[in-house]
Motif scaffolding. Structure first.
Motif, mmCIF file in Angstrom:
data_model
loop_
_atom_site.group_PDB
_atom_site.id
_atom_site.type_symbol
_atom_site.label_atom_id
_atom_site.label_comp_id
_atom_site.label_asym_id
_atom_site.label_seq_id
_atom_site.Cartn_x
_atom_site.Cartn_y
_atom_site.Cartn_z
ATOM 1 N N HIS A 1 0.845 -1.192 0.000
ATOM 2 C CA HIS A 1 0.000 0.000 0.000
ATOM 3 C C HIS A 1 0.882 1.244 0.000
ATOM 4 N N HIS A 2 0.549 2.203 -0.836
ATOM 5 C CA HIS A 2 1.222 3.500 -0.874
ATOM 6 C C HIS A 2 0.313 4.457 -0.114
ATOM 7 N N LEU A 3 0.748 4.933 1.051
ATOM 8 C CA LEU A 3 -0.126 5.637 1.982
ATOM 9 C C LEU A 3 0.423 6.986 2.419
ATOM 10 N N SER A 4 -0.472 7.840 2.876
ATOM 11 C CA SER A 4 -0.058 9.088 3.510
ATOM 12 C C SER A 4 -0.025 8.919 5.029
ATOM 13 N N ARG A 5 -0.755 7.920 5.545
ATOM 14 C CA ARG A 5 -0.713 7.619 6.982
ATOM 15 C C ARG A 5 -1.047 6.140 7.185
ATOM 16 N N HIS B 1 -3.709 -1.238 11.289
ATOM 17 C CA HIS B 1 -2.334 -1.716 11.093
ATOM 18 C C HIS B 1 -1.333 -1.086 12.055
ATOM 19 N N ARG B 2 -1.787 -0.224 12.924
ATOM 20 C CA ARG B 2 -0.853 0.501 13.808
ATOM 21 C C ARG B 2 -0.091 -0.417 14.777
ATOM 22 N N HIS B 3 -0.756 -1.411 15.314
ATOM 23 C CA HIS B 3 -0.070 -2.289 16.262
ATOM 24 C C HIS B 3 1.099 -3.016 15.591
ATOM 25 N N HIS B 4 0.837 -3.661 14.462
ATOM 26 C CA HIS B 4 1.901 -4.386 13.768
ATOM 27 C C HIS B 4 2.944 -3.433 13.191
ATOM 28 N N ALA B 5 2.514 -2.262 12.741
ATOM 29 C CA ALA B 5 3.485 -1.261 12.260
ATOM 30 C C ALA B 5 4.412 -0.852 13.393
ATOM 31 N N GLY B 6 3.874 -0.732 14.590
ATOM 32 C CA GLY B 6 4.702 -0.403 15.751
ATOM 33 C C GLY B 6 5.756 -1.457 16.018
ATOM 34 N N PRO C 1 7.523 9.691 9.811
ATOM 35 C CA PRO C 1 7.797 11.049 9.332
ATOM 36 C C PRO C 1 6.492 11.807 9.072
ATOM 37 N N GLU C 2 6.582 13.119 9.111
ATOM 38 C CA GLU C 2 5.405 13.929 8.784
ATOM 39 C C GLU C 2 5.224 14.048 7.274
ATOM 40 N N GLN C 3 6.307 14.094 6.537
ATOM 41 C CA GLN C 3 6.262 14.237 5.081
ATOM 42 C C GLN C 3 7.146 13.179 4.437
ATOM 43 N N ALA C 4 6.533 12.205 3.787
ATOM 44 C CA ALA C 4 7.287 11.174 3.071
ATOM 45 C C ALA C 4 6.303 10.311 2.300
ATOM 46 N N GLU C 5 6.835 9.575 1.327
ATOM 47 C CA GLU C 5 6.065 8.574 0.598
ATOM 48 C C GLU C 5 6.149 7.300 1.429
ATOM 49 N N CYS C 6 5.051 6.896 2.048
ATOM 50 C CA CYS C 6 5.042 5.711 2.918
ATOM 51 C C CYS C 6 4.520 4.490 2.172
ATOM 52 N N TYR C 7 5.120 3.352 2.488
ATOM 53 C CA TYR C 7 4.727 2.073 1.900
ATOM 54 C C TYR C 7 4.544 1.065 3.025
ATOM 55 N N LEU C 8 3.418 0.392 3.004
ATOM 56 C CA LEU C 8 3.112 -0.615 4.005
ATOM 57 C C LEU C 8 2.786 -1.915 3.274
ATOM 58 N N ALA C 9 3.506 -2.974 3.611
ATOM 59 C CA ALA C 9 3.217 -4.288 3.041
ATOM 60 C C ALA C 9 2.395 -5.062 4.057
ATOM 61 N N ASN D 1 -2.235 -11.266 4.914
ATOM 62 C CA ASN D 1 -3.345 -11.682 5.777
ATOM 63 C C ASN D 1 -3.807 -10.534 6.661
ATOM 64 N N ASP D 2 -3.845 -9.353 6.080
ATOM 65 C CA ASP D 2 -4.305 -8.127 6.734
ATOM 66 C C ASP D 2 -3.483 -7.736 7.963
ATOM 67 N N ARG D 3 -2.225 -8.133 7.983
ATOM 68 C CA ARG D 3 -1.304 -7.722 9.042
ATOM 69 C C ARG D 3 -0.108 -7.028 8.412
ATOM 70 N N ALA D 4 0.319 -5.953 9.018
ATOM 71 C CA ALA D 4 1.487 -5.230 8.528
ATOM 72 C C ALA D 4 2.724 -6.105 8.735
ATOM 73 N N VAL D 5 3.481 -6.323 7.644
ATOM 74 C CA VAL D 5 4.676 -7.151 7.732
ATOM 75 C C VAL D 5 5.945 -6.407 7.320
ATOM 76 N N ALA D 6 5.788 -5.242 6.680
ATOM 77 C CA ALA D 6 6.949 -4.449 6.284
ATOM 78 C C ALA D 6 6.513 -3.000 6.115
ATOM 79 N N LEU D 7 7.464 -2.105 6.296
ATOM 80 C CA LEU D 7 7.186 -0.683 6.222
ATOM 81 C C LEU D 7 8.410 0.034 5.674
ATOM 82 N N ALA D 8 8.175 1.021 4.843
ATOM 83 C CA ALA D 8 9.274 1.819 4.290
ATOM 84 C C ALA D 8 8.751 3.205 3.976
ATOM 85 N N TRP D 9 9.661 4.142 3.873
ATOM 86 C CA TRP D 9 9.296 5.448 3.332
ATOM 87 C C TRP D 9 10.485 6.074 2.640
#
Length: 125
Positions: free
Chosen positions: A6-10, A15-20, A29-37, A40-48
């Motif tokens: 997912h390409h997200l702004s927030r 997904h906040r628990h698994h993202a944590g 970050p306040e300003q960045a291109e965020c990506y959340l993988a 099974n509907d659980r966050a498994v990777a994060l990048a920006w």
């Protein structure tokens, strides 16, 4: 279910628990291109990224070595290329202690090479 990037702004609330767990205390970050993988509907990777700089890249330790990082990076490269960028840079020092060597090895395996103190990948190879 399949892996989705997912390409997200927030980060969505569900997904906040698994993202944590992935962030391990790193602030979003306040300003960045965020990506959340998600899988099974659980966050498994994060990048920006900010422009050509990949500022954060992490795959949850329980899900590594399954192609998640490779797919996340592929999507980031596609989006960066579509935005007119010609390269993507990443400093593995941004990773948590004990994760830096692994991130550097992963990036080099994905075509990143040392350049000006960071690892860099040409998007038009």
């Amino acid at each position: 279910m399949r892996l989705t990037v997912h390409h997200l702004s927030r980060i969505p609330e569900q997904h906040r628990h698994h993202a944590g767990l992935i962030l391990q205390g790193t602030p979003l970050p306040e300003q960045a291109e965020c990506y959340l993988a998600t899988f099974n509907d659980r966050a498994v990777a994060l990048a920006w990224r900010r422009d050509e700089r990949l500022d954060f890249f992490a795959v949850r330790d329980l899900t590594r070595r399954r192609g998640i990082g490779r797919e996340l990076l592929r999507q980031i490269k596609l989006d960066a290329k579509a935005a007119g960028l010609t390269r993507l840079d990443c400093d593995p020092a941004q990773a948590q202690d004990g994760e830096r060597d692994g991130l550097a090895a992963f990036l080099q395996g994905q075509g990143f090479r040392p350049r000006d103190g960071v690892l860099s990948c040409c998007l038009y190879d």
